[in-house]
Motif scaffolding. Structure first.
Motif, PDB file in Angstrom:
ATOM      1  N   SER A 139       0.832  -1.200   0.000  1.00 12.38           N
ATOM      2  CA  SER A 139       0.000   0.000   0.000  1.00 12.38           C
ATOM      3  C   SER A 139       0.866   1.250   0.000  1.00 12.38           C
ATOM      4  N   ILE A 140       0.228   2.383  -0.312  1.00 13.94           N
ATOM      5  CA  ILE A 140       0.957   3.648  -0.294  1.00 13.94           C
ATOM      6  C   ILE A 140       1.393   3.983   1.132  1.00 13.94           C
ATOM      7  N   MET A 141       0.605   3.604   2.134  1.00 19.24           N
ATOM      8  CA  MET A 141       1.017   3.863   3.518  1.00 19.24           C
ATOM      9  C   MET A 141       2.269   3.061   3.873  1.00 19.24           C
ATOM     10  N   GLU A 142       2.298   1.797   3.469  1.00 22.03           N
ATOM     11  CA  GLU A 142       3.494   0.996   3.713  1.00 22.03           C
ATOM     12  C   GLU A 142       4.699   1.575   2.971  1.00 22.03           C
ATOM     13  N   ALA A 143       4.465   2.093   1.764  1.00 24.43           N
ATOM     14  CA  ALA A 143       5.559   2.698   0.997  1.00 24.43           C
ATOM     15  C   ALA A 143       6.130   3.913   1.717  1.00 24.43           C
ATOM     16  N   GLU A 144       5.242   4.733   2.297  1.00 25.64           N
ATOM     17  CA  GLU A 144       5.702   5.898   3.064  1.00 25.64           C
ATOM     18  C   GLU A 144       6.556   5.443   4.245  1.00 25.64           C
ATOM     19  N   LEU A 145       6.111   4.410   4.933  1.00 23.59           N
ATOM     20  CA  LEU A 145       6.845   3.921   6.102  1.00 23.59           C
ATOM     21  C   LEU A 145       8.179   3.282   5.705  1.00 23.59           C
ATOM     22  N   TRP A 146       8.179   2.542   4.606  1.00 26.57           N
ATOM     23  CA  TRP A 146       9.444   1.973   4.126  1.00 26.57           C
ATOM     24  C   TRP A 146      10.432   3.076   3.754  1.00 26.57           C
ATOM     25  N   GLY A 147       9.907   4.168   3.189  1.00 27.75           N
ATOM     26  CA  GLY A 147      10.770   5.302   2.864  1.00 27.75           C
ATOM     27  C   GLY A 147      11.434   5.879   4.105  1.00 27.75           C
ATOM     28  N   ILE A 148      10.655   5.997   5.180  1.00 30.18           N
ATOM     29  CA  ILE A 148      11.213   6.514   6.436  1.00 30.18           C
ATOM     30  C   ILE A 148      12.272   5.569   6.984  1.00 30.18           C
ATOM     31  N   LEU A 149      11.989   4.265   6.950  1.00 29.95           N
ATOM     32  CA  LEU A 149      12.961   3.284   7.460  1.00 29.95           C
ATOM     33  C   LEU A 149      14.243   3.296   6.624  1.00 29.95           C
ATOM     34  N   ARG A 150      14.084   3.302   5.301  1.00 30.32           N
ATOM     35  CA  ARG A 150      15.267   3.350   4.438  1.00 30.32           C
ATOM     36  C   ARG A 150      16.051   4.650   4.658  1.00 30.32           C
ATOM     37  N   GLY A 151      15.343   5.750   4.859  1.00 20.64           N
ATOM     38  CA  GLY A 151      16.018   7.023   5.113  1.00 20.64           C
ATOM     39  C   GLY A 151      16.818   6.995   6.398  1.00 20.64           C
ATOM     40  N   LEU A 152      16.244   6.415   7.450  1.00 20.78           N
ATOM     41  CA  LEU A 152      16.957   6.296   8.720  1.00 20.78           C
ATOM     42  C   LEU A 152      18.192   5.405   8.571  1.00 20.78           C
ATOM     43  N   ASN A 153      18.027   4.272   7.900  1.00 21.93           N
ATOM     44  CA  ASN A 153      19.154   3.351   7.720  1.00 21.93           C
ATOM     45  C   ASN A 153      20.279   4.002   6.914  1.00 21.93           C
ATOM     46  N   THR A 154      19.904   4.727   5.872  1.00 22.73           N
ATOM     47  CA  THR A 154      20.909   5.384   5.039  1.00 22.73           C
ATOM     48  C   THR A 154      21.633   6.466   5.824  1.00 22.73           C
ATOM     49  N   ALA A 155      20.893   7.263   6.581  1.00 25.11           N
ATOM     50  CA  ALA A 155      21.503   8.318   7.394  1.00 25.11           C
ATOM     51  C   ALA A 155      22.467   7.733   8.414  1.00 25.11           C
ATOM     52  N   SER A 156      22.091   6.602   9.009  1.00 20.94           N
ATOM     53  CA  SER A 156      22.963   5.949   9.986  1.00 20.94           C
ATOM     54  C   SER A 156      24.232   5.415   9.317  1.00 20.94           C
ATOM     55  N   GLN A 157      24.072   4.841   8.134  1.00 22.89           N
ATOM     56  CA  GLN A 157      25.214   4.252   7.428  1.00 22.89           C
ATOM     57  C   GLN A 157      26.256   5.297   7.031  1.00 22.89           C
ATOM     58  N   ILE A 158      25.823   6.532   6.775  1.00 22.63           N
ATOM     59  CA  ILE A 158      26.797   7.560   6.392  1.00 22.63           C
ATOM     60  C   ILE A 158      27.252   8.384   7.597  1.00 22.63           C
TER      61      ILE A 158
END
Length: 257
Positions: A139-158
């Motif tokens: 769903s679009i809601m799950e996509a929004e949440l996955w975006g937030i999770l991926r953003g957090l993971n990427t920010a942590s990795q850098i």
């Protein structure tokens, strides 16, 4: 020293040329883009032993500036359409020492598939990193949440420690701040996001309208074209140059009714 003198003379001449408000914004954006490209090229040489000729750098700058100038000609910075009590939106950089992670989700009715994407800026508004991720059937809601999770993971990795997570989904951000019911289908995903958020020294959840999230939306829509792929971007790709100049202009955007 000769190169420094040339750059200094060019900057003084460019910045002291009187222009209208709109033309001044266009000029400042082009100057910032040129200097950022030179700086990244210098860092690649110093830290990664990257070797490329000055001619190659010039060709890269000129190619991308042509795209940017075309984008800036489309945008009217001097006028905002007259409208009764218009809502005006702009993207704002984070405070000194912070980074801002803008995320978004996209859904394609044609393929019944979803994707997410995001972009990270420093306190100068300069591009740091971005990502696009095809998600498949969700769903679009799950996509929004996955975006937030991926953003957090990427920010942590850098290696970022103080971040603002900005998204245009009110419901997704309410889950972060007020919790998600255990019966909700997104409960496990929200739990993973809150766990990832604990890795940062300081984190702020922030809502923006979609007009203030256009660059993240660009990377999210790119994800719809990348079947089964997660892709990260350490430099601004060509497809995002026009949205980047719209997004980081600092000008007000009138929200669509």
């Amino acid at each position: 020293m000769a190169h420094k003198s040339i750059v200094r003379t060019w900057l003084q001449a460019a910045l002291h040329n009187p222009l209208s408000h709109g033309d001044s914004l266009r000029r400042d954006l082009c100057i910032r883009f040129i200097l950022e490209t030179i700086w990244r090229h210098r860092n690649a040489i110093v830290f990664n032993q990257f070797r490329a000729s000055i001619e190659t750098l010039k060709m890269q700058i000129c190619s991308q500036l042509r795209i940017a100038i075309k984008a800036l000609k489309v945008r009217n910075f001097d006028q905002i359409n007259s409208h009764l009590n218009p809502i005006l939106v702009r993207w704002n950089p984070p405070p000194l020492g912070w980074a801002k992670v803008n995320t978004d989700g996209s859904f394609s009715p044609a393929t019944l598939s979803a994707a997410c994407g995001g972009v990270i800026h420093d306190h100068w508004g300069l591009f740091l990193f971005a990502f696009s991720n095809f998600l498949g059937n969700c769903s679009i809601m799950e996509a929004e949440l996955w975006g937030i999770l991926r953003g957090l993971n990427t920010a942590s990795q850098i290696g970022l420690k103080q971040v603002i997570i900005e998204d245009d989904s009110v419901i997704a951000l309410q889950f972060m701040e007020k919790g998600c019911p255990t019966s909700h289908l997104a409960f496990e995903l929200v739990h993973r996001i809150l766990q990832a958020a604990m890795l940062f020294d300081n984190l702020v959840w922030s809502h923006t309208f979609r007009e203030g999230n256009s660059l993240a939306n660009c990377f999210s829509k790119k994800g719809l074209q990348m079947n089964g792929i997660f892709r990260s971007f350490g430099s601004l790709p060509d497809f995002a140059i026009m949205p980047f100049f719209f997004y980081c202009s600092g000008s007000l955007i009138q929200r669509d009714p």
